[in-house]
Design an enzyme around this catalytic site. Structure first.
Site, PDB file in Angstrom:
ATOM      1  N   HIS A 242     112.155  43.333 -50.621  1.00  8.11           N
ATOM      2  CA  HIS A 242     113.234  43.332 -51.620  1.00  8.11           C
ATOM      3  C   HIS A 242     112.690  43.506 -53.046  1.00  8.11           C
ATOM      4  O   HIS A 242     113.007  44.483 -53.736  1.00  8.11           O
ATOM      5  CB  HIS A 242     113.995  42.001 -51.579  1.00  8.11           C
ATOM      6  CG  HIS A 242     114.501  41.605 -50.231  1.00  8.11           C
ATOM      7  ND1 HIS A 242     115.634  42.137 -49.693  1.00  8.11           N
ATOM      8  CD2 HIS A 242     114.030  40.713 -49.324  1.00  8.11           C
ATOM      9  CE1 HIS A 242     115.861  41.584 -48.511  1.00  8.11           C
ATOM     10  NE2 HIS A 242     114.899  40.725 -48.264  1.00  8.11           N
TER      11      HIS A 242
HETATM   12  C1  BDR Z   1     115.863  37.930 -52.308  1.00  4.49           C
HETATM   13  O1  BDR Z   1     115.838  36.579 -51.870  1.00  4.49           O
HETATM   14  C2  BDR Z   1     114.517  36.179 -51.623  1.00  4.49           C
HETATM   15  O2  BDR Z   1     114.363  35.808 -50.283  1.00  4.49           O
HETATM   16  C3  BDR Z   1     113.610  37.330 -51.956  1.00  4.49           C
HETATM   17  O3  BDR Z   1     112.489  36.879 -52.693  1.00  4.49           O
HETATM   18  C4  BDR Z   1     114.463  38.268 -52.748  1.00  4.49           C
HETATM   19  O4  BDR Z   1     114.346  38.042 -54.138  1.00  4.49           O
HETATM   20  C5  BDR Z   1     116.385  38.815 -51.188  1.00  4.49           C
HETATM   21  O5  BDR Z   1     117.665  38.430 -50.837  1.00  4.49           O
END
Ligand code: BDR
Ligand code: CA
Length: 317
Positions: A242
């Site tokens: 992400h």
């Molecule tokens: C986001 O939530 C966290 O788990 C990750 O670091 C990312 O920023 C994805 O939904």
């Protein structure tokens, strides 16, 4: 060559935030990193702050200024994601305690002071619940005048990853996300519609293994563990990167496709808490407040990432 982009990162490492930091530090000719602000999020602030220092130390960048900020959201109780990121936030690895120190200033103070005084416009990249950023905006709205662009990882047009309706960062602090999307700036938005296209494959991990530098060796087991979790729960072919997508966008905007839309964040205390209502077809006729991406060229993104990680030593295969 363009002058380095003045940048502040707000993050909550977290496996993927950790990789995002390493990307920024590898591309040092492209970014003038003014500081990293940290909040509680994926795991508690004591871990996210320490993990940020560990990333800087691993990258050999003892000069980076790291500021701890809000331990939890504006109104809600912090919903950590230790299932995804592991108890300490760096699933699959154990690093020695960092020898670096946090800056004494609070992250929100740093954001305000820097954005009010830095002689150029600053880009703000966010990969965490938006608490620090929202508080800074509420306390000193004039900071917005000196922000070039806000690029945020969060939201989803379709399914959520923390609930069926919402993505984690916006679910964790929906009021903060609401403040961002109503601040008057067009928010560049990288939600999970995009990031779920940027998944770590086994083939890519094999390439990473060949780099044999300390950074690659450290993140290899971490990305393996991350991969297994995401494959199990999200029907994807690998670990979802992400937060690195935000840095990928800043380095090569042509990798991403999307459009200008209106976004509203659900701040209810209901089943749809934190959901981003993205008006893709302009049904509501409301003003544009976001550029939302829905497509990434994953192959080129992973080439870019590998090339950056190769800068820590070893050769890109
Ligand atoms: C986001 O939530 C966290 O788990 C990750 O670091 C990312 O920023 C994805 O939904
Ligand atoms: Ca994050």
């Amino acid at each position: 060559m363009n002058a380095p982009l003045p940048l502040i990162l707000d993050c909550d490492p977290g496996v993927d935030d950790f990789v995002a930091i390493l990307m920024i530090l590898a591309a040092s000719e492209r970014f003038n990193l003014l500081g990293i602000t940290v909040s509680g999020g994926n795991v508690a602030l004591r871990y996210t702050a320490e993990n940020t220092l560990k990333a800087c130390e691993l990258a050999g960048r003892r000069d980076v200024k790291v500021y701890a900020g809000c331990p939890g959201p504006l109104l809600r109780t912090l919903a950590i994601e230790d299932g995804v990121h592991g108890e300490t936030g760096l699933k699959g690895i154990t690093l020695p305690p960092s020898t670096l120190k946090l800056q004494p200033e609070h992250a929100v103070d740093f954001l305000i002071e820097t954005l009010m005084t830095f002689p150029q416009k600053v880009t703000l990249a966010t990969t965490a619940p938006l608490t620090n950023v929202a508080l800074a905006i509420v306390r000193e709205p004039r900071i917005l005048d000196n922000i070039e662009e806000i690029v945020t990882m969060g939201g989803s047009m379709h399914l959520g990853n923390i609930t069926p309706a919402a993505e984690y960062n916006f679910y964790a602090d929906p009021e903060a996300a609401h403040i961002l999307y109503t601040c008057g700036k067009k928010i560049t938005t990288i939600g999970i519609d995009v990031t779920h296209q940027a998944v770590v494959s086994l083939e890519w991990l094999e390439q990473l293994k060949h780099l044999k530098n300390p950074v690659a060796k450290t993140i290899f087991p971490m990305l393996h563990a991350f991969r297994e979790y995401d494959m199990k729960y999200f029907e994807v072919g690998g670990g979802v990167l992400h937060d690195p997508c935000v840095i990928g966008y800043l380095l090569n905007r042509s990798l991403f496709k999307g459009k200008d839309v209106h976004v509203e964040v659900d701040t209810s205390f209901s089943l749809t808490r934190g959901r981003t209502v993205v008006d893709w077809w302009h049904k509501r006729g409301l003003p544009i407040n976001a550029h939302v991406f829905n497509e990434v060229n994953a192959e080129e993104f992973f080439d870019l990432l590998l090339g950056l990680l190769a800068r820590y030593g070893g050769e890109a295969p």
